[in-house]
Motif scaffolding. Sequence first.
Motif, mmCIF file in Angstrom:
data_model
loop_
_atom_site.group_PDB
_atom_site.id
_atom_site.type_symbol
_atom_site.label_atom_id
_atom_site.label_comp_id
_atom_site.label_asym_id
_atom_site.label_seq_id
_atom_site.Cartn_x
_atom_site.Cartn_y
_atom_site.Cartn_z
ATOM 1 N N GLY A 188 -14.118 24.417 -24.838
ATOM 2 C CA GLY A 188 -13.098 23.379 -24.749
ATOM 3 C C GLY A 188 -11.903 23.573 -25.659
ATOM 4 N N ALA A 219 -11.023 15.577 -22.715
ATOM 5 C CA ALA A 219 -12.147 14.895 -22.071
ATOM 6 C C ALA A 219 -12.033 13.382 -22.147
ATOM 7 C CB ALA A 219 -13.466 15.348 -22.701
ATOM 8 N N LYS A 247 -9.199 20.094 -28.621
ATOM 9 C CA LYS A 247 -10.652 20.164 -28.535
ATOM 10 C C LYS A 247 -11.094 19.396 -27.295
ATOM 11 C CE LYS A 247 -11.471 20.524 -33.508
ATOM 12 N NZ LYS A 247 -10.111 20.820 -33.935
ATOM 13 N N ASN A 248 -12.147 19.845 -26.663
ATOM 14 C CA ASN A 248 -12.654 19.215 -25.435
ATOM 15 C C ASN A 248 -11.590 19.195 -24.341
ATOM 16 O OD1 ASN A 248 -15.232 18.566 -26.605
ATOM 17 N ND2 ASN A 248 -14.175 16.972 -27.751
ATOM 18 N N GLN A 277 -9.996 19.792 -20.904
ATOM 19 C CA GLN A 277 -10.512 19.874 -19.534
ATOM 20 C C GLN A 277 -9.555 20.634 -18.615
ATOM 21 O OE1 GLN A 277 -13.683 18.207 -18.777
ATOM 22 N NE2 GLN A 277 -13.548 18.501 -20.979
#
Length: 89
Positions: free
Chosen positions: A26, A65, A48-49, A51
């Motif tokens: 991610g 996310a 971060k994270n 998508q």
Amino acid sequence: AVQDQLKNVQQVHATKTAFAAILADGTVVTWGVAAFGGDSRAVQDQLKNVQQVHATKTAFAAILADGTVVTWGVAAFGGDSRAVQDQLK
């Protein structure tokens, strides 16, 4: 070197002169012309994270996310989303 960071790449997106790779964990790795999105250090701690990443000719936008959006690149062409950040949630 960037090449050493490009492991488990899920997607690659491009502006006119820079690339952004989403890794399996991610995070995002960028390279190319710094001003056009190749340098994401200013927002790296926020990436971060991730998508999805979308690009204009000179800027990137990452969707996280939790639905928030992180942008970088040429400010006047979408790289600076601070003015609308509250609406991007």
